[in-house]
Write a protein that holds these residues in place. Structure first.
Motif, PDB file in Angstrom:
ATOM      1  N   ASP A 159     -20.698  -4.594 -12.645  1.00 25.74           N
ATOM      2  CA  ASP A 159     -21.338  -3.960 -11.555  1.00 25.74           C
ATOM      3  C   ASP A 159     -20.975  -4.617 -10.483  1.00 25.74           C
ATOM      4  O   ASP A 159     -21.555  -4.569  -9.449  1.00 25.74           O
ATOM      5  N   ALA A 160     -19.593  -5.653 -10.379  1.00 23.36           N
ATOM      6  CA  ALA A 160     -19.797  -6.621  -9.352  1.00 23.36           C
ATOM      7  C   ALA A 160     -19.103  -6.015  -8.009  1.00 23.36           C
ATOM      8  O   ALA A 160     -19.327  -6.615  -6.858  1.00 23.36           O
ATOM      9  N   ARG A 161     -18.252  -4.765  -8.277  1.00 20.77           N
ATOM     10  CA  ARG A 161     -17.517  -4.425  -7.081  1.00 20.77           C
ATOM     11  C   ARG A 161     -18.490  -3.139  -6.473  1.00 20.77           C
ATOM     12  O   ARG A 161     -19.500  -2.620  -7.201  1.00 20.77           O
ATOM     13  N   ASP A 162     -18.225  -2.914  -5.224  1.00 19.90           N
ATOM     14  CA  ASP A 162     -18.837  -1.840  -4.458  1.00 19.90           C
ATOM     15  C   ASP A 162     -18.557  -0.274  -4.934  1.00 19.90           C
ATOM     16  O   ASP A 162     -17.424  -0.170  -4.720  1.00 19.90           O
ATOM     17  N   LYS A 163     -19.517   0.354  -5.294  1.00 19.32           N
ATOM     18  CA  LYS A 163     -19.322   1.771  -5.602  1.00 19.32           C
ATOM     19  C   LYS A 163     -18.212   1.828  -6.967  1.00 19.32           C
ATOM     20  O   LYS A 163     -17.814   2.930  -7.123  1.00 19.32           O
ATOM     21  N   THR A 164     -18.245   0.858  -7.713  1.00 17.18           N
ATOM     22  CA  THR A 164     -17.320   0.830  -8.829  1.00 17.18           C
ATOM     23  C   THR A 164     -17.981   0.228 -10.234  1.00 17.18           C
ATOM     24  O   THR A 164     -18.800  -1.061  -9.737  1.00 17.18           O
ATOM     25  N   VAL A 165     -17.998   0.792 -11.112  1.00 16.72           N
ATOM     26  CA  VAL A 165     -18.535   0.079 -12.423  1.00 16.72           C
ATOM     27  C   VAL A 165     -17.490  -0.166 -13.439  1.00 16.72           C
ATOM     28  O   VAL A 165     -16.741   0.950 -13.294  1.00 16.72           O
ATOM     29  N   THR A 166     -17.482  -0.754 -14.340  1.00 16.11           N
ATOM     30  CA  THR A 166     -16.656  -0.747 -15.441  1.00 16.11           C
ATOM     31  C   THR A 166     -17.341  -0.480 -16.849  1.00 16.11           C
ATOM     32  O   THR A 166     -18.584  -1.246 -16.964  1.00 16.11           O
ATOM     33  N   VAL A 167     -16.955   0.670 -17.477  1.00 14.58           N
ATOM     34  CA  VAL A 167     -17.670   1.106 -18.315  1.00 14.58           C
ATOM     35  C   VAL A 167     -16.776   1.061 -19.642  1.00 14.58           C
ATOM     36  O   VAL A 167     -15.710   1.264 -19.596  1.00 14.58           O
ATOM     37  N   GLU A 168     -17.473   0.623 -20.791  1.00  9.43           N
ATOM     38  CA  GLU A 168     -16.850   0.462 -22.190  1.00  9.43           C
ATOM     39  C   GLU A 168     -17.370   1.270 -23.020  1.00  9.43           C
ATOM     40  O   GLU A 168     -18.539   1.536 -23.490  1.00  9.43           O
ATOM     41  N   VAL A 169     -16.158   2.158 -23.466  1.00  7.54           N
ATOM     42  CA  VAL A 169     -16.616   3.167 -24.580  1.00  7.54           C
ATOM     43  C   VAL A 169     -16.096   2.960 -25.817  1.00  7.54           C
ATOM     44  O   VAL A 169     -14.958   2.583 -26.162  1.00  7.54           O
ATOM     45  N   MET A 170     -16.951   3.014 -26.740  1.00  4.58           N
ATOM     46  CA  MET A 170     -16.692   2.649 -28.186  1.00  4.58           C
ATOM     47  C   MET A 170     -16.346   4.013 -28.983  1.00  4.58           C
ATOM     48  O   MET A 170     -17.110   5.117 -28.701  1.00  4.58           O
ATOM     49  N   GLN A 171     -15.439   3.648 -29.871  1.00  7.33           N
ATOM     50  CA  GLN A 171     -14.920   5.176 -30.707  1.00  7.33           C
ATOM     51  C   GLN A 171     -14.912   4.567 -32.001  1.00  7.33           C
ATOM     52  O   GLN A 171     -14.035   3.613 -32.461  1.00  7.33           O
ATOM     53  N   GLN A 172     -15.267   5.320 -33.017  1.00  4.49           N
ATOM     54  CA  GLN A 172     -15.264   4.914 -34.407  1.00  4.49           C
ATOM     55  C   GLN A 172     -14.232   5.983 -35.099  1.00  4.49           C
ATOM     56  O   GLN A 172     -14.355   7.006 -34.858  1.00  4.49           O
TER      57      GLN A 172
END
Length: 85
Positions: free
Chosen positions: A17-30
């Motif tokens: 969540d280091a950037r302003d108004k941007t987050v990095t989301v990790e999606v796991m899939q099996q």
């Protein structure tokens, strides 16, 4: 929040969540491997627009596909499913 049309939704964990108004989301899939019949975990990271800057690292969030917001952002945070402890 009103569901709209055929937009894709995913649930994932915020990893940055280091950037302003941007987050990095990790999606796991099996998925099941077609030849070896073994469950394989796959992950994908999305750059997601977070207008309110609410999401923090470790939070589980629901994201929805949207129009292009920048060079890499095509998703936005719909809601926070679970807060990190």
């Amino acid at each position: 929040m009103e569901e709209r049309g055929r937009r894709k939704t995913r649930v994932g964990v915020v990893v940055s969540d280091a950037r302003d108004k941007t987050v990095t989301v990790e999606v796991m899939q099996q998925v099941r491997h077609p030849k070896y019949d073994k469950i394989v975990r796959r992950r994908k990271r999305y750059h997601v627009h977070d207008e309110a800057n609410d999401a923090r690292v470790g939070d589980t969030v629901r994201i929805m596909e949207t129009r292009p917001l920048s060079k890499t952002k095509r998703w936005r945070v719909v809601d926070i499913v679970e807060r990190a402890r």
